[in-house]
Scaffold this motif. Structure first.
Motif, PDB file in Angstrom:
ATOM      1  N   ASP A 128      16.213 -24.263  -5.707  1.00 28.30           N
ATOM      2  CA  ASP A 128      17.131 -24.394  -6.837  1.00 28.30           C
ATOM      3  C   ASP A 128      16.738 -23.510  -8.019  1.00 28.30           C
ATOM      4  O   ASP A 128      17.281 -23.619  -9.091  1.00 28.30           O
ATOM      5  N   GLU A 129      15.773 -22.630  -7.760  1.00 31.24           N
ATOM      6  CA  GLU A 129      15.352 -21.743  -8.857  1.00 31.24           C
ATOM      7  C   GLU A 129      16.452 -20.716  -9.125  1.00 31.24           C
ATOM      8  O   GLU A 129      16.884 -20.007  -8.218  1.00 31.24           O
ATOM      9  N   PRO A 130      16.938 -20.606 -10.357  1.00 36.05           N
ATOM     10  CA  PRO A 130      17.975 -19.589 -10.602  1.00 36.05           C
ATOM     11  C   PRO A 130      17.401 -18.187 -10.426  1.00 36.05           C
ATOM     12  O   PRO A 130      16.284 -17.920 -10.855  1.00 36.05           O
ATOM     13  N   ILE A 131      18.169 -17.326  -9.766  1.00 35.28           N
ATOM     14  CA  ILE A 131      17.654 -15.997  -9.437  1.00 35.28           C
ATOM     15  C   ILE A 131      17.300 -15.220 -10.702  1.00 35.28           C
ATOM     16  O   ILE A 131      16.341 -14.458 -10.727  1.00 35.28           O
ATOM     17  N   ASP A 132      18.024 -15.451 -11.807  1.00 35.31           N
ATOM     18  CA  ASP A 132      17.731 -14.639 -12.987  1.00 35.31           C
ATOM     19  C   ASP A 132      16.396 -14.999 -13.629  1.00 35.31           C
ATOM     20  O   ASP A 132      15.848 -14.225 -14.393  1.00 35.31           O
ATOM     21  N   SER A 133      15.845 -16.169 -13.274  1.00 39.68           N
ATOM     22  CA  SER A 133      14.532 -16.495 -13.831  1.00 39.68           C
ATOM     23  C   SER A 133      13.427 -15.693 -13.152  1.00 39.68           C
ATOM     24  O   SER A 133      12.300 -15.643 -13.612  1.00 39.68           O
ATOM     25  N   LEU A 134      13.753 -15.064 -11.998  1.00 37.60           N
ATOM     26  CA  LEU A 134      12.762 -14.251 -11.279  1.00 37.60           C
ATOM     27  C   LEU A 134      12.748 -12.810 -11.759  1.00 37.60           C
ATOM     28  O   LEU A 134      11.845 -12.056 -11.449  1.00 37.60           O
ATOM     29  N   MET A 135      13.771 -12.422 -12.461  1.00 39.45           N
ATOM     30  CA  MET A 135      13.992 -11.006 -12.723  1.00 39.45           C
ATOM     31  C   MET A 135      13.455 -10.580 -14.084  1.00 39.45           C
ATOM     32  O   MET A 135      13.475 -11.365 -15.026  1.00 39.45           O
TER      33      MET A 135
ATOM     34  N   ASN B 298       0.822  -1.215   0.000  1.00 42.88           N
ATOM     35  CA  ASN B 298       0.000   0.000   0.000  1.00 42.88           C
ATOM     36  C   ASN B 298       0.853   1.261   0.000  1.00 42.88           C
ATOM     37  O   ASN B 298       0.659   2.161  -0.813  1.00 42.88           O
ATOM     38  N   ASN B 299       1.815   1.307   0.929  1.00 41.07           N
ATOM     39  CA  ASN B 299       2.678   2.500   1.033  1.00 41.07           C
ATOM     40  C   ASN B 299       3.421   2.745  -0.273  1.00 41.07           C
ATOM     41  O   ASN B 299       3.479   3.876  -0.768  1.00 41.07           O
ATOM     42  N   ASN B 300       3.993   1.692  -0.825  1.00 38.39           N
ATOM     43  CA  ASN B 300       4.823   1.857  -2.027  1.00 38.39           C
ATOM     44  C   ASN B 300       3.963   2.226  -3.227  1.00 38.39           C
ATOM     45  O   ASN B 300       4.361   3.055  -4.053  1.00 38.39           O
ATOM     46  N   TYR B 301       2.791   1.617  -3.298  1.00 41.68           N
ATOM     47  CA  TYR B 301       1.889   1.924  -4.417  1.00 41.68           C
ATOM     48  C   TYR B 301       1.507   3.402  -4.397  1.00 41.68           C
ATOM     49  O   TYR B 301       1.562   4.092  -5.415  1.00 41.68           O
ATOM     50  N   GLU B 302       1.146   3.891  -3.190  1.00 39.42           N
ATOM     51  CA  GLU B 302       0.738   5.307  -3.057  1.00 39.42           C
ATOM     52  C   GLU B 302       1.852   6.258  -3.462  1.00 39.42           C
ATOM     53  O   GLU B 302       1.615   7.323  -3.999  1.00 39.42           O
ATOM     54  N   ARG B 303       3.087   5.879  -3.185  1.00 42.28           N
ATOM     55  CA  ARG B 303       4.231   6.768  -3.463  1.00 42.28           C
ATOM     56  C   ARG B 303       4.909   6.456  -4.779  1.00 42.28           C
ATOM     57  O   ARG B 303       5.960   6.998  -5.080  1.00 42.28           O
ATOM     58  N   PHE B 304       4.330   5.545  -5.555  1.00 38.74           N
ATOM     59  CA  PHE B 304       4.915   5.099  -6.828  1.00 38.74           C
ATOM     60  C   PHE B 304       6.351   4.622  -6.625  1.00 38.74           C
ATOM     61  O   PHE B 304       7.254   4.929  -7.388  1.00 38.74           O
ATOM     62  N   ILE B 305       6.522   3.872  -5.540  1.00 39.83           N
ATOM     63  CA  ILE B 305       7.813   3.231  -5.289  1.00 39.83           C
ATOM     64  C   ILE B 305       7.716   1.785  -5.765  1.00 39.83           C
ATOM     65  O   ILE B 305       6.723   1.096  -5.496  1.00 39.83           O
ATOM     66  N   THR B 306       8.734   1.355  -6.495  1.00 38.15           N
ATOM     67  CA  THR B 306       8.762  -0.030  -6.953  1.00 38.15           C
ATOM     68  C   THR B 306       9.997  -0.705  -6.377  1.00 38.15           C
ATOM     69  O   THR B 306      10.928  -0.024  -5.923  1.00 38.15           O
ATOM     70  N   GLY B 307       9.991  -2.022  -6.418  1.00 36.28           N
ATOM     71  CA  GLY B 307      11.167  -2.692  -5.892  1.00 36.28           C
ATOM     72  C   GLY B 307      10.993  -4.173  -5.687  1.00 36.28           C
ATOM     73  O   GLY B 307      10.016  -4.772  -6.126  1.00 36.28           O
ATOM     74  N   PHE B 308      11.952  -4.724  -4.989  1.00 36.91           N
ATOM     75  CA  PHE B 308      12.042  -6.170  -4.856  1.00 36.91           C
ATOM     76  C   PHE B 308      12.712  -6.481  -3.517  1.00 36.91           C
ATOM     77  O   PHE B 308      13.759  -5.919  -3.191  1.00 36.91           O
ATOM     78  N   LEU B 309      12.085  -7.370  -2.748  1.00 34.90           N
ATOM     79  CA  LEU B 309      12.642  -7.788  -1.454  1.00 34.90           C
ATOM     80  C   LEU B 309      12.928  -9.279  -1.512  1.00 34.90           C
ATOM     81  O   LEU B 309      12.038 -10.067  -1.849  1.00 34.90           O
ATOM     82  N   VAL B 310      14.160  -9.645  -1.202  1.00 33.07           N
ATOM     83  CA  VAL B 310      14.527 -11.062  -1.170  1.00 33.07           C
ATOM     84  C   VAL B 310      14.959 -11.412   0.241  1.00 33.07           C
ATOM     85  O   VAL B 310      15.666 -10.639   0.896  1.00 33.07           O
ATOM     86  N   GLN B 311      14.503 -12.564   0.722  1.00 36.58           N
ATOM     87  CA  GLN B 311      14.923 -13.065   2.029  1.00 36.58           C
ATOM     88  C   GLN B 311      15.683 -14.370   1.808  1.00 36.58           C
ATOM     89  O   GLN B 311      15.203 -15.259   1.078  1.00 36.58           O
ATOM     90  N   SER B 312      16.831 -14.480   2.415  1.00 35.94           N
ATOM     91  CA  SER B 312      17.641 -15.689   2.249  1.00 35.94           C
ATOM     92  C   SER B 312      18.464 -15.927   3.502  1.00 35.94           C
ATOM     93  O   SER B 312      19.224 -15.058   3.915  1.00 35.94           O
ATOM     94  N   HIS B 313      18.256 -17.086   4.122  1.00 38.97           N
ATOM     95  CA  HIS B 313      19.049 -17.491   5.287  1.00 38.97           C
ATOM     96  C   HIS B 313      19.167 -16.386   6.335  1.00 38.97           C
ATOM     97  O   HIS B 313      20.264 -16.018   6.744  1.00 38.97           O
ATOM     98  N   GLY B 314      18.021 -15.856   6.708  1.00 35.61           N
ATOM     99  CA  GLY B 314      17.982 -14.884   7.795  1.00 35.61           C
ATOM    100  C   GLY B 314      18.408 -13.482   7.412  1.00 35.61           C
ATOM    101  O   GLY B 314      18.613 -12.629   8.278  1.00 35.61           O
TER     102      GLY B 314
ATOM    103  N   ARG C 279      13.374   2.548 -14.057  1.00 36.36           N
ATOM    104  CA  ARG C 279      13.216   1.538 -13.013  1.00 36.36           C
ATOM    105  C   ARG C 279      13.632   0.156 -13.520  1.00 36.36           C
ATOM    106  O   ARG C 279      13.374  -0.176 -14.672  1.00 36.36           O
ATOM    107  N   ALA C 280      14.219  -0.633 -12.614  1.00 36.65           N
ATOM    108  CA  ALA C 280      14.520  -2.029 -12.962  1.00 36.65           C
ATOM    109  C   ALA C 280      13.277  -2.896 -12.764  1.00 36.65           C
ATOM    110  O   ALA C 280      13.141  -3.946 -13.375  1.00 36.65           O
ATOM    111  N   PHE C 281      12.370  -2.453 -11.885  1.00 31.87           N
ATOM    112  CA  PHE C 281      11.179  -3.243 -11.567  1.00 31.87           C
ATOM    113  C   PHE C 281       9.917  -2.397 -11.729  1.00 31.87           C
ATOM    114  O   PHE C 281       9.204  -2.144 -10.751  1.00 31.87           O
ATOM    115  N   PRO C 282       9.623  -1.940 -12.938  1.00 26.75           N
ATOM    116  CA  PRO C 282       8.527  -0.977 -13.099  1.00 26.75           C
ATOM    117  C   PRO C 282       7.152  -1.518 -12.691  1.00 26.75           C
ATOM    118  O   PRO C 282       6.266  -0.744 -12.367  1.00 26.75           O
ATOM    119  N   ASP C 283       7.007  -2.843 -12.659  1.00 31.90           N
ATOM    120  CA  ASP C 283       5.678  -3.414 -12.403  1.00 31.90           C
ATOM    121  C   ASP C 283       5.482  -3.908 -10.976  1.00 31.90           C
ATOM    122  O   ASP C 283       4.416  -4.413 -10.637  1.00 31.90           O
TER     123      ASP C 283
END
Ligand code: FAD
Length: 136
Positions: free
Chosen positions: A110-117, A28-44, A84-88
């Motif tokens: 085992d999903e390669p990270i580049d298949s997510l991008m 909600n916050n990011n949508y309102e401010r037209f902020i885009t991005g990507f959050l990854v969590q890995s091993h804490g 933007r790298a993640f416009p959507d």
């Protein structure tokens, strides 16, 4: 357009519900401010890219910095970019260390990270994400 990337350590007691709550508020916050991005969590650990107008990105980052649900928040990139790298994605999230298929936002180990991008993602960001999920 400004891009900020930070890394942090998730609080040990952080649950899936806590993450879901963070995502709800963030979408909600990011949508309102037209902020885009990507959050990854890995091993804490977290790594997040935030993109948008510089003032907006910095305001959100100020909140993230003092959030006790993670520690050691460290900015590793702060740069002006043409596009933007993640416009959507107002807040896309992937956890790369979860059990396969345990939640809709968990990708297989085992999903390669580049298949997510997005195909147009800058190579330097792809490199950062690749490093982030392979270094423990
Ligand atoms: P408020 O109205 O202050 O709070 C909204 C809800 O969140 C309330 O239910 C409140 O109880 C709860 N909450 C707020 N702060 C905390 C806290 N420190 N601990 C526990 N519960 C809390 N926010 C974004 O807007 N965009 C992001 O991209 C984003 N990414 C994040 C990534 C990570 C790894 C983490 C840990 C947090 C992230 N946050 C993000 C959350 C951010 O730190 C703030 O909590 C949030 O921006 C507060 O938004 P608000 O002022 O609208 O909410």
């Amino acid at each position: 357009m400004y891009r900020l990337v930070y890394v942090s350590h998730a609080r040990e007691s952080l649950t899936d519900d806590d993450i879901a709550h963070i995502l709800d508020v963030s979408v909600n916050n990011n949508y309102e401010r037209f902020i885009t991005g990507f959050l990854v969590q890995s091993h804490g650990r977290f790594m997040q890219v935030l993109e948008g107008e510089e003032d907006e990105v910095r305001q959100i980052y100020e909140k993230i910095l003092v959030d006790h649900r993670h520690t050691g928040v460290t900015q590793i990139v702060g740069e002006t970019v043409k596009e933007r790298a993640f416009p959507d994605w107002s807040m896309n999230y992937h956890r790369v260390d979860g059990p396969a298929g345990s939640a809709r936002m968990v990708v297989r180990r085992d999903e390669p990270i580049d298949s997510l991008m997005p195909a147009t993602m800058p190579r330097d960001l792809l490199y950062l994400f690749g490093k982030f999920i392979t270094v423990r």
